[in-house]
Scaffold this motif. Structure first.
Motif, PDB file in Angstrom:
ATOM      1  N   PHE A 102       0.119 -48.074  26.915  1.00 20.18           N
ATOM      2  CA  PHE A 102      -0.934 -48.906  26.340  1.00 20.18           C
ATOM      3  C   PHE A 102      -1.320 -48.333  24.978  1.00 20.18           C
ATOM      4  O   PHE A 102      -1.770 -47.170  24.892  1.00 20.18           O
ATOM      5  CB  PHE A 102      -2.176 -48.913  27.244  1.00 20.18           C
ATOM      6  N   ASN A 103      -1.131 -49.108  23.920  1.00 22.06           N
ATOM      7  CA  ASN A 103      -1.492 -48.686  22.563  1.00 22.06           C
ATOM      8  C   ASN A 103      -1.132 -47.218  22.295  1.00 22.06           C
ATOM      9  O   ASN A 103      -1.986 -46.420  21.927  1.00 22.06           O
ATOM     10  CB  ASN A 103      -2.987 -48.911  22.305  1.00 22.06           C
ATOM     11  N   PRO A 104       0.137 -46.848  22.473  1.00 27.64           N
ATOM     12  CA  PRO A 104       0.504 -45.437  22.308  1.00 27.64           C
ATOM     13  C   PRO A 104       0.421 -44.994  20.851  1.00 27.64           C
ATOM     14  O   PRO A 104       0.833 -45.716  19.944  1.00 27.64           O
ATOM     15  CB  PRO A 104       1.953 -45.393  22.801  1.00 27.64           C
ATOM     16  N   ALA A 105      -0.112 -43.810  20.632  1.00 24.39           N
ATOM     17  CA  ALA A 105      -0.248 -43.243  19.282  1.00 24.39           C
ATOM     18  C   ALA A 105       1.055 -42.556  18.880  1.00 24.39           C
ATOM     19  O   ALA A 105       1.102 -41.349  18.672  1.00 24.39           O
ATOM     20  CB  ALA A 105      -1.423 -42.264  19.258  1.00 24.39           C
ATOM     21  N   LEU A 106       2.118 -43.325  18.764  1.00 24.98           N
ATOM     22  CA  LEU A 106       3.442 -42.757  18.502  1.00 24.98           C
ATOM     23  C   LEU A 106       3.606 -42.256  17.073  1.00 24.98           C
ATOM     24  O   LEU A 106       4.236 -41.231  16.840  1.00 24.98           O
ATOM     25  CB  LEU A 106       4.528 -43.777  18.818  1.00 24.98           C
ATOM     26  N   GLN A 107       3.098 -42.970  16.108  1.00 20.39           N
ATOM     27  CA  GLN A 107       3.319 -42.609  14.724  1.00 20.39           C
ATOM     28  C   GLN A 107       2.175 -41.812  14.118  1.00 20.39           C
ATOM     29  O   GLN A 107       2.255 -41.379  12.998  1.00 20.39           O
ATOM     30  CB  GLN A 107       3.594 -43.859  13.885  1.00 20.39           C
ATOM     31  N   GLN A 108       1.125 -41.589  14.892  1.00 29.08           N
ATOM     32  CA  GLN A 108      -0.023 -40.850  14.370  1.00 29.08           C
ATOM     33  C   GLN A 108      -0.742 -40.161  15.511  1.00 29.08           C
ATOM     34  O   GLN A 108      -0.945 -40.740  16.563  1.00 29.08           O
ATOM     35  CB  GLN A 108      -0.989 -41.798  13.664  1.00 29.08           C
ATOM     36  N   THR A 109      -1.059 -38.921  15.318  1.00 31.35           N
ATOM     37  CA  THR A 109      -1.883 -38.216  16.297  1.00 31.35           C
ATOM     38  C   THR A 109      -2.903 -37.382  15.540  1.00 31.35           C
ATOM     39  O   THR A 109      -2.635 -36.879  14.455  1.00 31.35           O
ATOM     40  CB  THR A 109      -1.056 -37.300  17.223  1.00 31.35           C
ATOM     41  N   LYS A 110      -4.067 -37.253  16.129  1.00 32.75           N
ATOM     42  CA  LYS A 110      -5.134 -36.462  15.522  1.00 32.75           C
ATOM     43  C   LYS A 110      -5.056 -34.997  15.919  1.00 32.75           C
ATOM     44  O   LYS A 110      -5.779 -34.182  15.392  1.00 32.75           O
ATOM     45  CB  LYS A 110      -6.496 -37.012  15.963  1.00 32.75           C
ATOM     46  N   VAL A 111      -4.189 -34.712  16.854  1.00 34.26           N
ATOM     47  CA  VAL A 111      -4.103 -33.351  17.373  1.00 34.26           C
ATOM     48  C   VAL A 111      -2.653 -32.878  17.368  1.00 34.26           C
ATOM     49  O   VAL A 111      -1.724 -33.673  17.321  1.00 34.26           O
ATOM     50  CB  VAL A 111      -4.660 -33.265  18.808  1.00 34.26           C
ATOM     51  N   VAL A 112      -2.491 -31.577  17.427  1.00 38.75           N
ATOM     52  CA  VAL A 112      -1.159 -30.983  17.454  1.00 38.75           C
ATOM     53  C   VAL A 112      -0.779 -30.693  18.901  1.00 38.75           C
ATOM     54  O   VAL A 112      -1.555 -30.106  19.651  1.00 38.75           O
ATOM     55  CB  VAL A 112      -1.126 -29.678  16.632  1.00 38.75           C
ATOM     56  N   GLN A 113       0.413 -31.144  19.286  1.00 34.15           N
ATOM     57  CA  GLN A 113       0.949 -30.863  20.617  1.00 34.15           C
ATOM     58  C   GLN A 113       2.381 -30.356  20.468  1.00 34.15           C
ATOM     59  O   GLN A 113       3.125 -30.833  19.611  1.00 34.15           O
ATOM     60  CB  GLN A 113       0.936 -32.116  21.494  1.00 34.15           C
ATOM     61  N   ASN A 114       2.748 -29.397  21.297  1.00 38.10           N
ATOM     62  CA  ASN A 114       4.115 -28.875  21.310  1.00 38.10           C
ATOM     63  C   ASN A 114       4.972 -29.810  22.164  1.00 38.10           C
ATOM     64  O   ASN A 114       4.899 -29.765  23.379  1.00 38.10           O
ATOM     65  CB  ASN A 114       4.149 -27.457  21.882  1.00 38.10           C
ATOM     66  N   ILE A 115       5.769 -30.638  21.503  1.00 36.84           N
ATOM     67  CA  ILE A 115       6.590 -31.636  22.180  1.00 36.84           C
ATOM     68  C   ILE A 115       8.059 -31.288  21.922  1.00 36.84           C
ATOM     69  O   ILE A 115       8.454 -31.088  20.774  1.00 36.84           O
ATOM     70  CB  ILE A 115       6.306 -33.054  21.640  1.00 36.84           C
ATOM     71  N   PRO A 116       8.877 -31.255  22.961  1.00 37.67           N
ATOM     72  CA  PRO A 116      10.300 -30.980  22.747  1.00 37.67           C
ATOM     73  C   PRO A 116      11.018 -32.174  22.118  1.00 37.67           C
ATOM     74  O   PRO A 116      10.567 -33.311  22.241  1.00 37.67           O
ATOM     75  CB  PRO A 116      10.829 -30.717  24.156  1.00 37.67           C
ATOM     76  N   ALA A 117      12.116 -31.896  21.448  1.00 33.94           N
ATOM     77  CA  ALA A 117      12.941 -32.974  20.903  1.00 33.94           C
ATOM     78  C   ALA A 117      13.522 -33.778  22.069  1.00 33.94           C
ATOM     79  O   ALA A 117      13.804 -33.224  23.132  1.00 33.94           O
ATOM     80  CB  ALA A 117      14.060 -32.395  20.053  1.00 33.94           C
ATOM     81  N   ILE A 118      13.686 -35.064  21.855  1.00 35.92           N
ATOM     82  CA  ILE A 118      14.232 -35.941  22.891  1.00 35.92           C
ATOM     83  C   ILE A 118      15.754 -35.833  22.907  1.00 35.92           C
ATOM     84  O   ILE A 118      16.406 -35.933  21.868  1.00 35.92           O
ATOM     85  CB  ILE A 118      13.800 -37.399  22.655  1.00 35.92           C
ATOM     86  N   ASN A 119      16.291 -35.638  24.098  1.00 34.03           N
ATOM     87  CA  ASN A 119      17.736 -35.640  24.300  1.00 34.03           C
ATOM     88  C   ASN A 119      18.119 -37.070  24.661  1.00 34.03           C
ATOM     89  O   ASN A 119      17.675 -37.579  25.692  1.00 34.03           O
ATOM     90  CB  ASN A 119      18.096 -34.672  25.438  1.00 34.03           C
ATOM     91  N   PRO A 120      18.928 -37.747  23.840  1.00 36.03           N
ATOM     92  CA  PRO A 120      19.257 -39.154  24.098  1.00 36.03           C
ATOM     93  C   PRO A 120      19.847 -39.422  25.487  1.00 36.03           C
ATOM     94  O   PRO A 120      19.714 -40.523  26.005  1.00 36.03           O
ATOM     95  CB  PRO A 120      20.275 -39.494  23.004  1.00 36.03           C
ATOM     96  N   THR A 121      20.455 -38.436  26.099  1.00 28.75           N
ATOM     97  CA  THR A 121      21.010 -38.653  27.441  1.00 28.75           C
ATOM     98  C   THR A 121      19.918 -38.711  28.508  1.00 28.75           C
ATOM     99  O   THR A 121      20.186 -39.112  29.628  1.00 28.75           O
ATOM    100  CB  THR A 121      22.036 -37.562  27.816  1.00 28.75           C
ATOM    101  N   ASN A 122      18.697 -38.317  28.156  1.00 27.74           N
ATOM    102  CA  ASN A 122      17.573 -38.369  29.094  1.00 27.74           C
ATOM    103  C   ASN A 122      16.621 -39.519  28.791  1.00 27.74           C
ATOM    104  O   ASN A 122      15.502 -39.540  29.287  1.00 27.74           O
ATOM    105  CB  ASN A 122      16.788 -37.056  29.067  1.00 27.74           C
ATOM    106  N   ALA A 123      17.036 -40.463  27.981  1.00 29.19           N
ATOM    107  CA  ALA A 123      16.146 -41.563  27.594  1.00 29.19           C
ATOM    108  C   ALA A 123      15.660 -42.328  28.819  1.00 29.19           C
ATOM    109  O   ALA A 123      16.383 -42.512  29.796  1.00 29.19           O
ATOM    110  CB  ALA A 123      16.868 -42.509  26.640  1.00 29.19           C
ATOM    111  N   SER A 124      14.425 -42.753  28.733  1.00 28.15           N
ATOM    112  CA  SER A 124      13.823 -43.558  29.802  1.00 28.15           C
ATOM    113  C   SER A 124      14.622 -44.843  29.981  1.00 28.15           C
ATOM    114  O   SER A 124      15.027 -45.472  29.001  1.00 28.15           O
ATOM    115  CB  SER A 124      12.383 -43.900  29.436  1.00 28.15           C
ATOM    116  N   PRO A 125      14.815 -45.287  31.222  1.00 21.62           N
ATOM    117  CA  PRO A 125      15.532 -46.552  31.427  1.00 21.62           C
ATOM    118  C   PRO A 125      14.703 -47.768  31.041  1.00 21.62           C
ATOM    119  O   PRO A 125      15.237 -48.786  30.618  1.00 21.62           O
ATOM    120  CB  PRO A 125      15.849 -46.548  32.921  1.00 21.62           C
ATOM    121  N   ILE A 126      13.373 -47.662  31.170  1.00 23.42           N
ATOM    122  CA  ILE A 126      12.473 -48.780  30.872  1.00 23.42           C
ATOM    123  C   ILE A 126      11.227 -48.261  30.164  1.00 23.42           C
ATOM    124  O   ILE A 126      10.547 -47.365  30.674  1.00 23.42           O
ATOM    125  CB  ILE A 126      12.027 -49.511  32.160  1.00 23.42           C
ATOM    126  N   LEU A 127      10.938 -48.852  29.007  1.00 23.37           N
ATOM    127  CA  LEU A 127       9.678 -48.588  28.313  1.00 23.37           C
ATOM    128  C   LEU A 127       8.980 -49.930  28.123  1.00 23.37           C
ATOM    129  O   LEU A 127       9.533 -50.845  27.518  1.00 23.37           O
ATOM    130  CB  LEU A 127       9.920 -47.919  26.957  1.00 23.37           C
TER     131      LEU A 127
END
Length: 167
Positions: free
Chosen positions: A80-105
């Motif tokens: 719901f309204n995900p803040a994908l391109q902007q965040t107000k806070v810093v979080q340690n997020i790992p890089a996405i491995n394309p082989t682990n992509a979600s089947p449904i978004l």
């Protein structure tokens, strides 16, 4: 069905929305302090190891975290309204491995959202789309950032319908 729900920056899962989710399974909704804990993702990984969630659902900053979580553990997500391109806070997020992509978004966006622009989210998605993921995008023209109960309920029901699960 084990459901992980991730709230936004300054919100919590309300009791009425929790009841909607509980129609579909067991709900875990951890209290997260995004401002003071840059290691939320590590906490979510520990929770995943313990619970093995089937789906993740998140709103705003929780939608941001849900996007990366779903694309790390390869599970369906409703954002719901995900803040994908902007965040107000810093979080340690790992890089996405394309082989682990979600089947449904499944995205539910507010056309009147002045916190997370639907247009910015759509542009971001067009530049970051995973080829192996099925996308569903619902754009609610009169929705602001706060998710109204009726929209929350209908999007939850549609999300689980996509997964062929009904209450």
């Amino acid at each position: 069905m084990k459901i992980l729900y991730l709230h936004g920056l300054e919100s919590k899962l309300s009791d009425v929305k929790r009841q909607v989710l509980e129609n579909f399974g067991q709900v875990t909704a951890p209290d997260m302090d995004y401002y003071n804990n840059p290691k939320i993702f590590e906490m979510l990984t520990l929770l995943q190891n313990k619970h093995n969630f089937d789906v993740v659902i998140g709103s705003s900053m929780g939608g941001f975290m849900s996007y990366y979580f779903a694309n790390t553990v390869k599970c369906p997500a409703l954002l719901f309204n995900p803040a994908l391109q902007q965040t107000k806070v810093v979080q340690n997020i790992p890089a996405i491995n394309p082989t682990n992509a979600s089947p449904i978004l499944h995205f539910a966006l507010g056309g009147l959202d002045d916190v997370v622009s639907a247009n910015d989210t759509l542009k971001w998605l067009s530049q970051n789309r995973a080829a192996t993921t099925d996308y569903k995008i619902s754009l609610h023209k009169d929705l602001k950032h706060q998710i109204k109960y009726d929209i929350f309920k209908s999007e939850i029901e549609e999300f689980f319908r996509q997964l062929n699960l009904r209450p």
